[in-house]
Design an enzyme around this catalytic site. Structure first.
Site, PDB file in Angstrom:
ATOM      1  CG  ASP A   1      -2.313   0.320   0.994  1.00  0.00           C
ATOM      2  OD1 ASP A   1      -2.569   1.442   0.538  1.00  0.00           O
ATOM      3  OD2 ASP A   1      -3.178  -0.542   1.242  1.00  0.00           O
TER       4      ASP A   1
ATOM      5  CG  ASP B   1      -4.877   5.403   1.096  1.00  0.00           C
ATOM      6  OD1 ASP B   1      -5.716   4.500   1.243  1.00  0.00           O
ATOM      7  OD2 ASP B   1      -4.870   6.452   1.760  1.00  0.00           O
TER       8      ASP B   1
ATOM      9  CD  GLU C   1      -9.100   4.174  -1.536  1.00  0.00           C
ATOM     10  OE1 GLU C   1      -9.997   3.827  -0.771  1.00  0.00           O
ATOM     11  OE2 GLU C   1      -8.202   4.978  -1.188  1.00  0.00           O
TER      12      GLU C   1
ATOM     13  CG  HIS D   1      -8.998  -2.041   3.974  1.00  0.00           C
ATOM     14  ND1 HIS D   1      -8.765  -2.046   2.605  1.00  0.00           N
ATOM     15  CD2 HIS D   1      -8.665  -0.806   4.407  1.00  0.00           C
ATOM     16  CE1 HIS D   1      -8.302  -0.861   2.254  1.00  0.00           C
ATOM     17  NE2 HIS D   1      -8.234  -0.090   3.325  1.00  0.00           N
ATOM     18  CG  ASP D   2     -11.507   1.292   3.157  1.00  0.00           C
ATOM     19  OD1 ASP D   2     -11.077   1.279   4.323  1.00  0.00           O
ATOM     20  OD2 ASP D   2     -10.875   1.756   2.196  1.00  0.00           O
TER      21      ASP D   2
HETATM   22  C1  GLC Z   1      -8.309   4.780   1.985  1.00  0.00           C
HETATM   23  C2  GLC Z   1      -8.093   3.507   2.763  1.00  0.00           C
HETATM   24  C3  GLC Z   1      -8.790   3.621   4.078  1.00  0.00           C
HETATM   25  C4  GLC Z   1      -8.166   4.772   4.830  1.00  0.00           C
HETATM   26  C5  GLC Z   1      -8.194   6.060   4.009  1.00  0.00           C
HETATM   27  C6  GLC Z   1      -7.267   7.075   4.589  1.00  0.00           C
HETATM   28  O1  GLC Z   1      -9.646   4.977   1.685  1.00  0.00           O
HETATM   29  O2  GLC Z   1      -8.514   2.402   2.020  1.00  0.00           O
HETATM   30  O3  GLC Z   1      -8.718   2.447   4.821  1.00  0.00           O
HETATM   31  O4  GLC Z   1      -8.859   4.973   6.015  1.00  0.00           O
HETATM   32  O5  GLC Z   1      -7.773   5.856   2.685  1.00  0.00           O
HETATM   33  O6  GLC Z   1      -5.940   6.700   4.399  1.00  0.00           O
END
Ligand code: GLC
Length: 561
Positions: free
Chosen positions: A102, A204, A258, A333-334
């Site tokens: 990540d 991210d 993402e 995970h979100d």
């Molecule tokens: C992304 C991650 C999430 C995190 C956020 C802030 O959305 O997937 O888990 O809380 O970024 O880093």
């Protein structure tokens, strides 16, 4: 066929995402660790997956479970050491598995040394590594924050009489990409991991990195939608192209962004092959399908129509028909667990719907991403009490709801279906203490359904388990290039029970039939009904009454002759 078919390992691979905190604890601190993953590599390999994406394992005070990084080139002590990391990477490569890390560079932790320096005084050399608004200019224009109890992304600091920007929690200050020195630090750090042999990055919230440093009021055309605004910074593409030429182009690595806020019209700007930016990204259209319009975290009580689910996937498939490449996912995970969200975790339908969803992901064009535990059909935990939650998102939004005098029962019910902690409970390995995850009390509760067949050991013994089906389905994709590169055509689009499509490749046509409902359902196959077919995969042994009739949550893959 006109489908884009430039072969690449990251197009043909199947991704398995691991949330290290919840996978396997070997040190006895109740938190998963790198040695735990190493111990389980043979299991992971046996699933038929190729690429492991690890959520952040870097040093972090864990305000947001590792997404607040205080040292990008060190391993979080709870997870182990750099030596453990090196052994893990070697263990993966020895087994032909790739590792994707990540990359969290929209923000760092406030405990990172850059921020510690930056906040000291206005002339500090690191001042310009972050976004500061001097208070003598008044209150800065509103910026919305995901994880702030006041939903305010500006935090005032008396020491330098200024506000700093944090799109996420107060402990996650946003890095200032407009500063070339910061960008070089990031590229050097990325090269450090590539030199170690890491095979790629999941980036991210990458569309958020570029900001208008005049920090204007949110333009009215965004109608209060800060996420879309954050994703359209003026220099996003310039920075990604620079990152590509400075680092990515020098290694054979994969990148997946993402990408909240990126619309389909902008898709190829990020992943078009001539753009030299990213390989793939995660869009959020599906993730908002079951949410109340205009909200990020609230479930839509009206549910979601299958026709929209199909329409989203068909539209995104088309976006990458001739250029670029997609990623297909149902969970991470979100978000809550895939089977609880898109299938049905009632015992009557759990097996069929979990395996039907696996069939879906493994027969779509685009790289499929699975989240650990999906392969055994792990489900939402649905906590009853706020003190059971660990996630900053739920905990802070509970405070917000309380401060606003909202109905907390309604809040808690909503979290049962939407909270991120549903997906963060420990991996269910066997029926021993804490499902074999840890010898002690885990950092978050284990879902008690591990005693009812939702664990690896039991499913290994049962040839008709979700786990065994998962292996069959990954093997099918591996053996049929057409399921990876074949042209996708939706059939019977308005059918609200069955998702049916073909994948055609060279002379071959595959037909995929998926019943997304709790009832027997029919599908209109048109011309295809005339043609002979051979069955390649099915998730039930019940007798087939008719080719166009499917049992509840049945999945079939045919090769049309
Ligand atoms: C992304 C991650 C999430 C995190 C956020 C802030 O959305 O997937 O888990 O809380 O970024 O880093």
């Amino acid at each position: 066929m006109t489908t884009n078919q430039n072969n690449a390992w990251w197009k043909e691979g199947i991704v398995y995402q691991i949330y290290p905190r919840s996978f396997q604890d070997t040190s006895g601190n109740g938190v998963g660790d790198l040695k735990g993953i190493l111990q389980r590599l043979d299991y992971i390999k046996s699933l038929g997956v190729d690429i492991i994406w690890l959520n952040p394992v870097y040093e972090s005070p864990n305000d947001d479970n590792g997404y607040d990084i205080s040292d990008y080139q060190n391993i979080m002590a709870e997870f182990g050491s750099m030596e453990d990391f090196d052994s893990l990477l070697k263990g993966m490569h020895d087994r032909g598995l790739k590792l994707v890390m990540d990359l969290v560079v929209n923000h760092s932790s406030d405990e990172h040394k850059w921020f510690q320096e930056s906040r000291k005084d206005r002339n500090n050399p690191y001042r310009d590594y972050y976004h500061w608004w001097p208070a003598e200019k008044g209150t800065p224009p509103k910026r919305w924050s995901y994880f702030d109890v006041e939903e305010n992304a500006w935090k005032y600091e008396a020491t330098t009489n200024a506000y700093y920007l944090h799109y996420f929690s107060v402990k996650q200050p946003d890095l200032k990409w407009e500063n070339p020195a910061l960008r070089q630090e990031i590229y050097t750090m990325m090269a450090y991991w590539f030199e170690k042999g890491v095979d790629g990055f999941r980036m991210d919230v990458i569309p958020f990195i570029s900001k208008d440093t005049n920090y204007p009021e949110l333009p009215p055309e965004f109608n209060g939608d800060f996420i879309s605004y954050y994703a359209q910074g003026p220099k996003l593409h310039e920075y990604l192209q620079e990152m590509h030429s400075e680092v990515l182009s020098k290694y054979n690595v994969m990148t997946v962004g993402e990408a909240p806020g990126i619309t389909i019209e902008k898709a190829l700007d990020l992943v078009g092959e001539n753009r030299k930016e990213l390989n793939m990204f995660f869009h959020f259209d599906l993730m908002s399908l079951d949410r109340k319009p205009g909200t990020v975290f609230e479930k839509n009580p009206e549910g979601w129509p299958l026709s929209s689910f199909k329409e989203i996937h068909s539209r995104w498939d088309k976006a990458f028909e001739k250029d670029g490449w997609g990623s297909v996912y149902l969970s991470n995970h979100d978000f809550p667990r895939s089977v609880s969200r898109w299938g049905n975790d009632h015992p009557d339908f759990w097996y069929a719907s979990a395996t039907m969803l696996h069939t879906f992901l493994l027969t779509m064009r685009g790289t499929p991403y699975f989240y650990f535990g999906d392969e055994i059909g792990m489900t939402n935990i649905r906590f009853d009490r706020i003190d059971q939650y660990r996630d900053i998102n739920t905990i802070n939004r509970y405070e917000i709801a309380k401060n606003k005098g909202e109905d907390l029962h309604v809040f808690m019910e909503n979290e049962k279906d939407t909270s991120r902690d549903n997906a963060r409970t420990p991996m269910q390995w066997d029926v021993s203490h804490a499902a074999g995850f840890s010898k002690t009390t885990p950092w978050i509760e284990v879902n008690q359904n591990f005693t009812k067949g939702i664990n690896v050991a039991d499913q290994e013994k049962n040839p008709s388990s979700v786990l065994h089906f998962f292996r069959k389905a990954t093997a099918l994709r591996k053996n049929h290039l057409g399921l990876i590169y074949g042209h996708y055509t939706l059939i019977d689009p308005k059918n609200e029970s069955v998702y049916a499509y073909t994948r055609s490749y060279e002379t071959k046509v595959y037909l995929i039939l998926l019943n997304f409902s709790t009832l027997e359902a029919q599908v209109a196959l048109g011309d295809l009904s005339e043609l002979p077919k051979s069955l390649l995969l099915r998730n039930t042994h019940q007798e087939i009454k008719a080719e166009n009739l499917l049992a509840p949550y049945e999945a079939r893959v045919y090769l049309v002759q």
